[in-house]
Design an enzyme around this catalytic site. Structure first.
Site, PDB file in Angstrom:
ATOM      1  N   ASN A  13       0.838  -1.214   0.000  1.00 31.80           N
ATOM      2  CA  ASN A  13       0.000   0.000   0.000  1.00 31.80           C
ATOM      3  C   ASN A  13       0.866   1.255   0.000  1.00 31.80           C
ATOM      4  OD1 ASN A  13      -3.032  -0.473   0.106  1.00 31.80           O
ATOM      5  ND2 ASN A  13      -2.283  -1.998   1.568  1.00 31.80           N
ATOM      6  N   ILE A  88      -0.921  -2.012  17.968  1.00 35.25           N
ATOM      7  CA  ILE A  88      -1.955  -1.137  18.518  1.00 35.25           C
ATOM      8  C   ILE A  88      -1.270   0.144  18.991  1.00 35.25           C
ATOM      9  CG2 ILE A  88      -3.596  -0.857  20.416  1.00 35.25           C
ATOM     10  CD1 ILE A  88      -4.156  -3.890  20.127  1.00 35.25           C
ATOM     11  N   LEU A  89      -1.858   1.279  18.604  1.00 35.56           N
ATOM     12  CA  LEU A  89      -1.230   2.569  18.927  1.00 35.56           C
ATOM     13  C   LEU A  89      -1.692   3.077  20.285  1.00 35.56           C
ATOM     14  CD1 LEU A  89      -1.573   4.189  15.415  1.00 35.56           C
ATOM     15  CD2 LEU A  89       0.601   3.855  16.623  1.00 35.56           C
ATOM     16  N   ASN A 103      -6.575   4.739   8.188  1.00 39.74           N
ATOM     17  CA  ASN A 103      -6.088   3.362   8.145  1.00 39.74           C
ATOM     18  C   ASN A 103      -6.795   2.643   7.006  1.00 39.74           C
ATOM     19  OD1 ASN A 103      -4.890   0.849   9.060  1.00 39.74           O
ATOM     20  ND2 ASN A 103      -6.866   0.323   9.980  1.00 39.74           N
ATOM     21  N   HIS A 105      -8.113  -1.253   5.990  1.00 41.00           N
ATOM     22  CA  HIS A 105      -8.353  -2.569   6.573  1.00 41.00           C
ATOM     23  C   HIS A 105      -9.009  -3.456   5.509  1.00 41.00           C
ATOM     24  CE1 HIS A 105      -9.139  -5.488   9.753  1.00 41.00           C
ATOM     25  NE2 HIS A 105     -10.345  -5.639   9.241  1.00 41.00           N
ATOM     26  N   VAL A 140      -9.632  -0.641  18.030  1.00 44.06           N
ATOM     27  CA  VAL A 140      -9.028  -1.176  16.799  1.00 44.06           C
ATOM     28  C   VAL A 140     -10.053  -1.266  15.656  1.00 44.06           C
ATOM     29  CG1 VAL A 140      -7.991  -3.240  15.774  1.00 44.06           C
ATOM     30  CG2 VAL A 140      -7.285  -2.482  18.033  1.00 44.06           C
ATOM     31  N   ASP A 141      -9.650  -0.767  14.475  1.00 42.44           N
ATOM     32  CA  ASP A 141     -10.455  -0.868  13.247  1.00 42.44           C
ATOM     33  C   ASP A 141     -11.832  -0.243  13.389  1.00 42.44           C
ATOM     34  OD1 ASP A 141      -8.329  -2.147  11.979  1.00 42.44           O
ATOM     35  OD2 ASP A 141      -8.984  -4.114  12.649  1.00 42.44           O
ATOM     36  N   GLU A 170      -7.360  -2.514  -2.646  1.00 43.15           N
ATOM     37  CA  GLU A 170      -6.746  -1.597  -1.673  1.00 43.15           C
ATOM     38  C   GLU A 170      -5.840  -0.593  -2.371  1.00 43.15           C
ATOM     39  OE1 GLU A 170      -4.963  -3.250   1.910  1.00 43.15           O
ATOM     40  OE2 GLU A 170      -6.001  -5.137   1.570  1.00 43.15           O
TER      41      GLU A 170
HETATM   42  C1  GRF Z   1      -3.139  -4.791   3.921  1.00 39.62           C
HETATM   43  O1  GRF Z   1      -4.020  -5.840   3.595  1.00 39.62           O
HETATM   44  C2  GRF Z   1      -3.830  -3.758   4.786  1.00 39.62           C
HETATM   45  O2  GRF Z   1      -5.184  -3.605   4.478  1.00 39.62           O
HETATM   46  C3  GRF Z   1      -3.680  -4.366   6.158  1.00 39.62           C
HETATM   47  O3  GRF Z   1      -2.403  -4.939   6.168  1.00 39.62           O
HETATM   48  C4  GRF Z   1      -2.019  -5.266   4.832  1.00 39.62           C
HETATM   49  C5  GRF Z   1      -0.741  -4.549   4.558  1.00 39.62           C
HETATM   50  O4  GRF Z   1      -0.195  -4.899   3.327  1.00 39.62           O
HETATM   51  N1  GRF Z   1      -3.897  -3.373   7.181  1.00 39.62           N
HETATM   52  P1  GRF Z   1       1.008  -4.035   2.736  1.00 39.62           P
HETATM   53  O5  GRF Z   1       2.089  -4.003   3.805  1.00 39.62           O
HETATM   54  O6  GRF Z   1       0.491  -2.668   2.417  1.00 39.62           O
HETATM   55  O7  GRF Z   1       1.451  -4.784   1.521  1.00 39.62           O
END
Ligand code: GRF
Length: 219
Positions: A13, A88-89, A103, A105, A140-141, A170
């Site tokens: 990402n 966890i922050l 974030n 997810h 979380v989330d 993503e």
């Molecule tokens: C992704 O699936 C993201 O949604 C989740 O962790 C994974 C991270 O993948 N939170 P990358 O490190 O971005 O490849």
């Protein structure tokens, strides 16, 4: 808008954000990458992109938060993007960056928060899953939802295949969501995100697909 990206691992990402920011028309740039792990593959992606990156070990949650906060501020970061950050922050850190931290997810939140959301989706037998970009709150989330992408579950999917399909979404969704924030088009009202000039798709997707689209088993 100056972004600070927090990672723990692969960094795909992060790579999608680096690619988006390479377009001069994109309204954000990555000012700093922070990893809590020295072995995160994403660090090499930052280096290849010429982006300042650093490791802050996370043995102590509060210590990590204090150092990260200081570095993000020193780098002039406006928006923190969690991208596969697996720790966890500290609550004080989350509150300090309230409405300025997002974030991604890999599920359609609020379904399947926490670990292994793709595995959870398969176990629940849902026909669609996807991914969510949301503003971060201490639990979380959770947090106001900015954008979502829907991904079909295919017959015979396993965790790896579904994860790959969601991950491709993503990589499109995160740069889009961050663009909306960077363009100043988002507002949080009553814990929901309002977006100026927002267009939603018209079509509903059906899964199973309608009969004329059914694939006949061969043989
Ligand atoms: C992704 O699936 C993201 O949604 C989740 O962790 C994974 C991270 O993948 N939170 P990358 O490190 O971005 O490849």
């Amino acid at each position: 808008m100056r972004l600070g990206v927090l990672i723990s691992g692969r960094g795909s990402n992060l790579q999608a954000m680096i690619a988006a920011c390479a377009d001069p028309a994109y309204p954000a740039e990555i000012a700093l990458v922070i990893s809590n792990r020295a072995d995160a593959a994403g660090l090499a992606r930052a280096a290849a992109g010429g982006i300042p990156a650093m490791v802050i070990p996370d043995q102590d949650r509060r210590e990590f938060a204090q150092q990260a906060d200081a570095r993000l501020r020193a780098a002039g970061v406006d928006l923190v993007c969690l991208a596969g950050f697996m720790r966890i922050l500290d609550t004080a850190f989350v509150n300090a960056w309230r409405d300025r931290m997002v974030n991604i997810h890999p599920s359609l939140l609020p379904a399947f928060p926490g670990l292994h959301p793709q595995r959870q989706a398969l176990a629940a037998g849902v026909r669609f899953s996807g991914c969510t970009v949301h503003f971060v709150r201490p639990e979380v989330d959770t947090g106001p939802i900015l954008a979502q992408a829907v991904v079909p579950v295919h017959p015979g999917d396993d965790e790896e295949r579904l994860s790959a399909r969601i991950l491709a979404a993503e990589h499109r969704l995160y740069p889009l969501a961050v663009r909306l924030v960077a363009e100043g088009r988002t507002r949080i009202v009553d814990d929901r995100v309002e977006i100026d000039g927002w267009r939603a798709p018209e079509l509903a997707a059906l899964n199973p697909a309608p009969p004329d689209m059914l694939v006949r088993p061969s043989g």
